[in-house]
Scaffold this motif. Structure first.
Motif, PDB file in Angstrom:
ATOM      1  N   GLU A 298      17.724 -45.052  -2.732  1.00 59.84           N
ATOM      2  CA  GLU A 298      16.650 -45.525  -3.583  1.00 59.84           C
ATOM      3  C   GLU A 298      15.348 -45.775  -2.839  1.00 59.84           C
ATOM      4  O   GLU A 298      14.286 -45.877  -3.465  1.00 59.84           O
ATOM      5  CB  GLU A 298      17.078 -46.828  -4.274  1.00 59.84           C
ATOM      6  CG  GLU A 298      18.298 -46.678  -5.163  1.00 59.84           C
ATOM      7  CD  GLU A 298      18.784 -48.015  -5.664  1.00 59.84           C
ATOM      8  OE1 GLU A 298      18.419 -49.036  -5.043  1.00 59.84           O
ATOM      9  OE2 GLU A 298      19.512 -48.046  -6.668  1.00 59.84           O
ATOM     10  N   LEU A 299      15.386 -45.881  -1.533  1.00 63.79           N
ATOM     11  CA  LEU A 299      14.225 -46.314  -0.763  1.00 63.79           C
ATOM     12  C   LEU A 299      13.899 -45.287   0.315  1.00 63.79           C
ATOM     13  O   LEU A 299      14.776 -44.840   1.051  1.00 63.79           O
ATOM     14  CB  LEU A 299      14.508 -47.678  -0.124  1.00 63.79           C
ATOM     15  CG  LEU A 299      13.376 -48.285   0.719  1.00 63.79           C
ATOM     16  CD1 LEU A 299      12.141 -48.541  -0.133  1.00 63.79           C
ATOM     17  CD2 LEU A 299      13.849 -49.575   1.388  1.00 63.79           C
ATOM     18  N   GLU A 300      12.621 -44.974   0.398  1.00 66.72           N
ATOM     19  CA  GLU A 300      12.155 -44.023   1.416  1.00 66.72           C
ATOM     20  C   GLU A 300      10.886 -44.557   2.074  1.00 66.72           C
ATOM     21  O   GLU A 300      10.000 -45.093   1.398  1.00 66.72           O
ATOM     22  CB  GLU A 300      11.861 -42.657   0.797  1.00 66.72           C
ATOM     23  CG  GLU A 300      11.261 -41.655   1.783  1.00 66.72           C
ATOM     24  CD  GLU A 300      10.738 -40.409   1.095  1.00 66.72           C
ATOM     25  OE1 GLU A 300       9.709 -39.873   1.551  1.00 66.72           O
ATOM     26  OE2 GLU A 300      11.349 -39.966   0.098  1.00 66.72           O
ATOM     27  N   PHE A 301      10.822 -44.409   3.387  1.00 60.68           N
ATOM     28  CA  PHE A 301       9.608 -44.663   4.150  1.00 60.68           C
ATOM     29  C   PHE A 301       9.158 -43.349   4.787  1.00 60.68           C
ATOM     30  O   PHE A 301       9.985 -42.505   5.140  1.00 60.68           O
ATOM     31  CB  PHE A 301       9.848 -45.708   5.249  1.00 60.68           C
ATOM     32  CG  PHE A 301      10.245 -47.055   4.727  1.00 60.68           C
ATOM     33  CD1 PHE A 301       9.293 -47.952   4.293  1.00 60.68           C
ATOM     34  CD2 PHE A 301      11.589 -47.425   4.657  1.00 60.68           C
ATOM     35  CE1 PHE A 301       9.654 -49.203   3.808  1.00 60.68           C
ATOM     36  CE2 PHE A 301      11.964 -48.661   4.177  1.00 60.68           C
ATOM     37  CZ  PHE A 301      10.993 -49.561   3.751  1.00 60.68           C
ATOM     38  N   TYR A 302       7.852 -43.202   4.958  1.00 60.06           N
ATOM     39  CA  TYR A 302       7.353 -41.968   5.553  1.00 60.06           C
ATOM     40  C   TYR A 302       6.092 -42.242   6.365  1.00 60.06           C
ATOM     41  O   TYR A 302       5.392 -43.254   6.172  1.00 60.06           O
ATOM     42  CB  TYR A 302       7.048 -40.921   4.484  1.00 60.06           C
ATOM     43  CG  TYR A 302       5.988 -41.350   3.488  1.00 60.06           C
ATOM     44  CD1 TYR A 302       4.632 -41.188   3.769  1.00 60.06           C
ATOM     45  CD2 TYR A 302       6.347 -41.920   2.274  1.00 60.06           C
ATOM     46  CE1 TYR A 302       3.662 -41.592   2.860  1.00 60.06           C
ATOM     47  CE2 TYR A 302       5.398 -42.331   1.362  1.00 60.06           C
ATOM     48  CZ  TYR A 302       4.037 -42.153   1.657  1.00 60.06           C
ATOM     49  OH  TYR A 302       3.093 -42.565   0.755  1.00 60.06           O
ATOM     50  N   ALA A 303       5.818 -41.325   7.265  1.00 60.81           N
ATOM     51  CA  ALA A 303       4.577 -41.336   8.040  1.00 60.81           C
ATOM     52  C   ALA A 303       4.144 -39.891   8.239  1.00 60.81           C
ATOM     53  O   ALA A 303       4.965 -39.007   8.502  1.00 60.81           O
ATOM     54  CB  ALA A 303       4.778 -42.023   9.392  1.00 60.81           C
ATOM     55  N   GLN A 304       2.847 -39.636   8.081  1.00 64.42           N
ATOM     56  CA  GLN A 304       2.315 -38.294   8.218  1.00 64.42           C
ATOM     57  C   GLN A 304       1.049 -38.315   9.068  1.00 64.42           C
ATOM     58  O   GLN A 304       0.301 -39.302   9.076  1.00 64.42           O
ATOM     59  CB  GLN A 304       1.972 -37.693   6.851  1.00 64.42           C
ATOM     60  CG  GLN A 304       3.171 -37.340   5.997  1.00 64.42           C
ATOM     61  CD  GLN A 304       2.755 -36.709   4.681  1.00 64.42           C
ATOM     62  OE1 GLN A 304       2.465 -37.409   3.711  1.00 64.42           O
ATOM     63  NE2 GLN A 304       2.711 -35.381   4.654  1.00 64.42           N
ATOM     64  N   ALA A 305       0.827 -37.214   9.771  1.00 68.19           N
ATOM     65  CA  ALA A 305      -0.397 -37.035  10.542  1.00 68.19           C
ATOM     66  C   ALA A 305      -0.841 -35.590  10.405  1.00 68.19           C
ATOM     67  O   ALA A 305      -0.003 -34.672  10.386  1.00 68.19           O
ATOM     68  CB  ALA A 305      -0.181 -37.388  12.011  1.00 68.19           C
ATOM     69  N   GLY A 306      -2.130 -35.381  10.285  1.00 64.25           N
ATOM     70  CA  GLY A 306      -2.660 -34.034  10.170  1.00 64.25           C
ATOM     71  C   GLY A 306      -3.960 -33.882  10.934  1.00 64.25           C
ATOM     72  O   GLY A 306      -4.719 -34.843  11.098  1.00 64.25           O
ATOM     73  N   TYR A 307      -4.180 -32.686  11.434  1.00 59.66           N
ATOM     74  CA  TYR A 307      -5.408 -32.386  12.172  1.00 59.66           C
ATOM     75  C   TYR A 307      -5.838 -30.961  11.826  1.00 59.66           C
ATOM     76  O   TYR A 307      -5.020 -30.033  11.855  1.00 59.66           O
ATOM     77  CB  TYR A 307      -5.180 -32.504  13.676  1.00 59.66           C
ATOM     78  CG  TYR A 307      -6.371 -32.070  14.523  1.00 59.66           C
ATOM     79  CD1 TYR A 307      -7.444 -32.937  14.729  1.00 59.66           C
ATOM     80  CD2 TYR A 307      -6.412 -30.812  15.108  1.00 59.66           C
ATOM     81  CE1 TYR A 307      -8.532 -32.554  15.504  1.00 59.66           C
ATOM     82  CE2 TYR A 307      -7.496 -30.420  15.890  1.00 59.66           C
ATOM     83  CZ  TYR A 307      -8.547 -31.294  16.082  1.00 59.66           C
ATOM     84  OH  TYR A 307      -9.619 -30.898  16.852  1.00 59.66           O
ATOM     85  N   GLN A 308      -7.109 -30.794  11.463  1.00 57.90           N
ATOM     86  CA  GLN A 308      -7.673 -29.475  11.221  1.00 57.90           C
ATOM     87  C   GLN A 308      -8.976 -29.333  11.995  1.00 57.90           C
ATOM     88  O   GLN A 308      -9.799 -30.256  12.018  1.00 57.90           O
ATOM     89  CB  GLN A 308      -7.943 -29.236   9.731  1.00 57.90           C
ATOM     90  CG  GLN A 308      -6.737 -29.429   8.828  1.00 57.90           C
ATOM     91  CD  GLN A 308      -6.617 -30.862   8.346  1.00 57.90           C
ATOM     92  OE1 GLN A 308      -7.606 -31.486   7.956  1.00 57.90           O
ATOM     93  NE2 GLN A 308      -5.401 -31.411   8.373  1.00 57.90           N
ATOM     94  N   GLU A 309      -9.117 -28.204  12.620  1.00 60.63           N
ATOM     95  CA  GLU A 309     -10.338 -27.919  13.385  1.00 60.63           C
ATOM     96  C   GLU A 309     -10.844 -26.535  12.991  1.00 60.63           C
ATOM     97  O   GLU A 309     -10.097 -25.565  12.956  1.00 60.63           O
ATOM     98  CB  GLU A 309     -10.054 -27.958  14.887  1.00 60.63           C
ATOM     99  CG  GLU A 309     -11.267 -27.623  15.746  1.00 60.63           C
ATOM    100  CD  GLU A 309     -10.940 -27.611  17.227  1.00 60.63           C
ATOM    101  OE1 GLU A 309     -11.336 -26.666  17.926  1.00 60.63           O
ATOM    102  OE2 GLU A 309     -10.254 -28.563  17.669  1.00 60.63           O
ATOM    103  N   PHE A 310     -12.123 -26.478  12.687  1.00 61.76           N
ATOM    104  CA  PHE A 310     -12.760 -25.213  12.335  1.00 61.76           C
ATOM    105  C   PHE A 310     -13.995 -25.046  13.201  1.00 61.76           C
ATOM    106  O   PHE A 310     -14.853 -25.927  13.245  1.00 61.76           O
ATOM    107  CB  PHE A 310     -13.143 -25.202  10.857  1.00 61.76           C
ATOM    108  CG  PHE A 310     -13.900 -23.975  10.423  1.00 61.76           C
ATOM    109  CD1 PHE A 310     -13.241 -22.762  10.277  1.00 61.76           C
ATOM    110  CD2 PHE A 310     -15.257 -24.034  10.168  1.00 61.76           C
ATOM    111  CE1 PHE A 310     -13.933 -21.635   9.871  1.00 61.76           C
ATOM    112  CE2 PHE A 310     -15.954 -22.914   9.764  1.00 61.76           C
ATOM    113  CZ  PHE A 310     -15.286 -21.708   9.619  1.00 61.76           C
ATOM    114  N   ARG A 311     -14.069 -23.908  13.894  1.00 65.15           N
ATOM    115  CA  ARG A 311     -15.209 -23.642  14.760  1.00 65.15           C
ATOM    116  C   ARG A 311     -15.777 -22.270  14.419  1.00 65.15           C
ATOM    117  O   ARG A 311     -15.048 -21.280  14.352  1.00 65.15           O
ATOM    118  CB  ARG A 311     -14.787 -23.664  16.227  1.00 65.15           C
ATOM    119  CG  ARG A 311     -15.938 -23.429  17.192  1.00 65.15           C
ATOM    120  CD  ARG A 311     -15.468 -23.483  18.634  1.00 65.15           C
ATOM    121  NE  ARG A 311     -14.712 -22.283  18.999  1.00 65.15           N
ATOM    122  CZ  ARG A 311     -14.294 -22.021  20.228  1.00 65.15           C
ATOM    123  NH1 ARG A 311     -14.496 -22.890  21.196  1.00 65.15           N
ATOM    124  NH2 ARG A 311     -13.628 -20.906  20.486  1.00 65.15           N
TER     125      ARG A 311
END
Length: 889
Positions: A298-311
């Protein structure tokens, strides 16, 4: 090597173009093999859990193996069918099997969406004519610093997406901010995968105009474990793309009326031409990581990280040849038949300039999120906190040379207008004098902190099925720091003494080696402008260095506090329907710190300015879906939405470009745009991958922001200053029609054929900078359509996709009249089509060879002033061919 590459490209293009007409005759293989395309779990081969399929449909589909393109269409159709609003979706397999390397290019396949092109790839997006679009990542608002509020969809590599949902009507729980709609980018989650998964791709991309090959690659690794503390999962992914590019542009100068060219006639005559050849390289990086932990079911924990680079690293070289006011060789001027529009003529003593330019852009975006999901079935509670940091940096440097041309012939009669020179040796540096040297840097930073808490509760009632409520708070801040440098020689200075700063134009094949264009002229060395600007200044003897323009600096912060309540209804007897009716409340608090330049009696002063603005918005929404039959449903929706002005529009500062005599300023008193919306959609689902739909929509937008201009003299330079202001109401209305199916009733192997198609018609009227004058929305085509031919069988997958949009308004131009004054005329972009294709072959159940092509028709851009006999801009971009391999284990 070049010959070999061009031969390869030609063969590949022929293969891609022919692929749509060829039946598949490949070795059969195990049809039940798991593909897990682009890292999607094997669940893609099964019926989506949220799709309702009638017994008849189930029987018809019982002998069809759902993989690849079929799986992607089925999943996207299920999301559209079961959404609680009017939504269109695309999923990862759909994206992965077209040469769509950024999100914008994938979105162009959806009805009602029109995209602009930026150096041959997808740029900005408009939904149903409105560019005010909110972008979210897994439901969280994201942005790219740069003076706006939106996210630069070019920044996000398509390989990292599980799918994209486009919300064309809002619900109360959706974040406010997009009167056009909401684009939600969905990433993958490890607990949704089938255990340990490794997937990725390696490709090479050939660009024919620039004649270079660039690498592309992606990798995803995911796993999940059952532990004593519950189920855990971890997913990491990365994507790297390079693209070399080139654009050849011939821009004919703006017209004016002249009565001194042909006796007794007033001739609409362009102001010479502008001939930039642009080349460069773009790099796109995407990184992501997601951790999930379910201590209980019934219970969920989460962590997310994202990185985008445009040159984007870009050089621009060419000629600028203004001809206004110049005399012509008597008898040389000709006009287009039946018009007074200039077609051909020779000007005398034209003062031209050559230019070398570098224009480099860097976007960097970071997102960090953590939250929980507690689901008891009848009650669900979710919470999420997100921090984002974004930077955008632009470096623009230009150095010009001046040269006098005795005779210059402008010829507009051909497919590509040309300007040819006589009486000058452009290969002799002694014939040039120094021109402007300019450097401009724009540095933006942005931060966002957002937290939300949402609850959903089921209600046991024959009419009222549930209730949703939630709250969200967000604080955004953004800052802008401009750096400027401008140098103009005080006297006519020969360029011969500065030859180390210049080189012969390195390209000799402008517009595919058109011999009418000048060749061998000198331009600034762009590598010196980019890498050693101090050395350039020293060589010119200029001690002044680039410096911050204090009048243009600003710092803003904005806090929004929002809450919503939404009632859910469902009736399963009689006329079956379900609906949601809700309201969203938002308080916005804005603080602006900036500066304002003023000139009195020749003395310029810079004064700090502070503005505060608080306002409350109430946004109701209602969506209802009638289940007319098991296959046929009707949706009706009514709502109010808003979009806040961009931060750069709110700035009290002016940004000045002395070399062009142009300036732009903001307006801190701008009000949000608000829209009243009505929508209807009739949808028929006749199989898991087959559907037809007809939709209509109406938008009344209040407070459209447009730009007005006025003249100011600042530090002795005459500027045209442009500023935004709220205008009158605008209206947008239109229809969408589309569908998709596979032809399963045909005998093998033809039962592998399928088709997707959609058409959109939009009519609009909006206020303009001209009093009492309305225009269509800029960059909005009245008609657009997509059609894709599909084939999937025996491990062979083929798709040929054609996208078309009709002409659209680019802007307005004040045509100077010979009798005095001016007449405002529209600038149009001629309609155009864009053809992409892909061929995929499964060598094994886990390895697929790919061949893809983009811009296969080498589409030419053509814009014109009111009439096609008054050309404005003609350009061509690279044709691209990609080959590689995708794998999943």
């Amino acid at each position: 090597m070049t010959v070999q590459r061009n031969l390869f490209a030609d063969v590949a293009v022929v293969a891609l173009l022919a692929s749509g007409a060829l039946p598949a005759h490949a070795a059969d293989r195990d049809a039940n093999s798991s593909k897990a395309a682009d890292g999607v779990a094997n669940a893609q081969t099964q019926t989506p859990q949220d799709q309702t399929i009638t017994p008849a449909q189930a029987d018809a589909a019982s002998d069809i193996v759902v993989t690849g393109i079929r799986a992607s269409l089925q999943s996207a159709q299920a999301r559209k069918r079961n959404a609680d609003a009017i939504v269109d979706s695309i999923v990862a397999d759909d994206i992965g099997k077209l040469p769509d390397n950024n999100t914008t290019e994938a979105l162009q396949r959806i009805s009602g969406i029109q995209v602009s092109r930026d150096r041959g790839e997808g740029g900005s997006v408009a939904i149903r004519g409105l560019s005010q679009v909110l972008t979210t990542l897994d439901g969280r608002e994201i942005f790219t610093a740069g003076g706006g509020r939106g996210y630069n969809l070019q920044d996000f590599p398509a390989e990292q997406l599980a799918g994209v949902d486009v919300y064309k009507t809002p619900t109360a729980d959706l974040i406010e901010g997009g009167i056009g709609g909401v684009i939600d980018l969905r990433t993958r989650r490890p607990l949704d995968m089938d255990g340990f998964v490794v997937s990725g791709s390696l490709r090479g991309r050939y660009q024919d105009l620039v004649d270079k090959v660039s690498p592309l690659g992606s990798l995803l690794i995911s796993d999940k474990w059952n532990t004593g503390a519950g189920e855990m999962g971890l997913l990491v992914s990365g994507s790297y793309q390079e693209r070399a590019f080139r654009s050849d542009i011939e821009a004919v100068g703006a017209p004016s009326e002249r009565n001194d060219l042909i006796t007794g006639r007033t001739i609409v005559t362009p102001n010479g031409d502008y001939e930039p050849l642009i080349d460069g390289k773009r790099r796109r990086i995407g990184l992501g990581a997601t951790f999930q932990w379910k201590p209980t079911p019934e219970l969920e924990f989460y962590a997310q990280a994202g990185y985008q680079e445009f040159r984007s690293i870009q050089q621009q070289r060419g000629l600028n040849n203004p001809s206004n006011g110049l005399s012509v060789v008597p008898g040389s001027v000709e006009t287009f038949d039946g018009t007074d529009d200039f077609m051909r003529g020779t000007f005398q003593n034209l003062s031209a300039s050559t230019f070398g330019v570098t224009r480099d852009t860097y976007d960097k975006n970071q997102q960090y999120s953590a939250g929980f999901d507690w689901d008891r079935g009848a009650a669900r509670l979710t919470g999420d906190f997100t921090y984002q940091h974004s930077t955008n940096d632009l470096y623009y440097t230009e150095q010009d040379l001046k040269v006098t041309i005795p005779l210059a012939t402008l010829d507009l009669s051909g497919k590509t207008p040309t300007m040819s020179f006589d009486g000058i040796d452009l290969t002799d540096i002694n014939n040039y004098t120094l021109g402007y040297t300019v450097r401009s840097e724009n540095h933006y930073t942005g931060n966002s902190y957002a937290g939300r808490l949402d609850g959903e509760f089921e209600i046991d009632s024959p009419f009222l099925s549930g209730f949703k409520t939630g709250a969200r708070i967000q604080k955004m801040d953004t800052a802008f720091t401009p750096i400027r440098f401008f140098y103009q020689p005080s006297t006519t200075t020969s360029a011969a003494g500065y030859s180390s700063l210049f080189e012969t134009m390195p390209f000799d094949d402008f517009f595919q080696s058109n011999p009418a264009f000048p060749q061998g002229y000198f331009t600034a060395i762009t590598s010196s402008l980019r890498n050693d600007f101090d050395g350039v200044r020293n060589a010119l003897g200029v001690s002044a260095a680039p410096a911050v323009d204090p009048a243009s600096v600003y710092d803003m912060s904005e806090t929004t506090v929002a809450g919503y309540a939404e009632m859910l209804f469902k009736v399963d007897s009689g006329l079956r329907f379900d609906s949601n009716v809700g309201v969203r409340f938002i308080k916005t608090s804005l603080n602006i710190d900036g500066n304002q330049r003023s000139t009195v009696g020749g003395v310029t002063t810079i004064t700090p300015q502070t503005y505060n603005n608080d306002y409350v918005s109430v946004l109701p929404s209602a969506n209802v879906r009638f289940h007319l039959t098991d296959e046929l449903q009707l949706r009706l929706a009514a709502s109010q939405t808003l979009t806040r002005p961009n931060f750069s529009q709110l700035s009290p500062a002016f940004t000045l470009v002395p070399a062009q005599g142009q300036g732009s300023g903001g307006n801190p008193n701008l009000e949000p745009l608000r829209a009243d919306q009505l929508d209807a959609s009739l949808e028929y689902y006749f199989s898991p991958t087959g559907s037809l739909y007809l939709a209509g929509f109406y938008r009344k937008v209040k407070g459209f922001i447009f730009t007005s201009s006025n003249r100011q003299v600042i530090n002795g330079i005459d500027y045209v200053i442009s500023q935004p202001t709220n205008g009158d109401d605008g209206k947008i209305k239109g229809v969408e029609v589309g569908g998709q199916t596979f032809f399963d009733f045909l005998p093998a192997p033809f039962d592998g054929f399928g088709v997707q198609a959609n058409y959109t018609y939009i009519d609009s009227s909006t206020p303009s900078a001209i009093a009492n004058y309305t225009t269509p929305l800029p960059n909005l085509s009245k008609s657009s359509f997509n059609i894709s031919g599909l084939y999937e069988k025996y491990g062979l997958s083929i798709r040929v996709a054609y996208n078309y949009r009709s002409k659209y308004l680019s802007g307005l131009y004040g045509l100077p009249l010979a009798a005095g004054g001016s007449q405002n005329i529209p600038i149009y972009r001629k309609g155009y089509g864009w053809l992409d294709a892909s061929i995929n072959y499964d060598v094994t159940p886990n390895v697929t060879l790919t061949l893809e092509g983009s811009n296969l028709l080498r589409t030419r851009e053509f814009t014109y002033f009111d009439q096609t006999t008054r050309p404005n801009n003609i350009s061509i971009d690279d044709r691209q061919v990609m080959a590689g391999v995708r794998f999943t284990f």
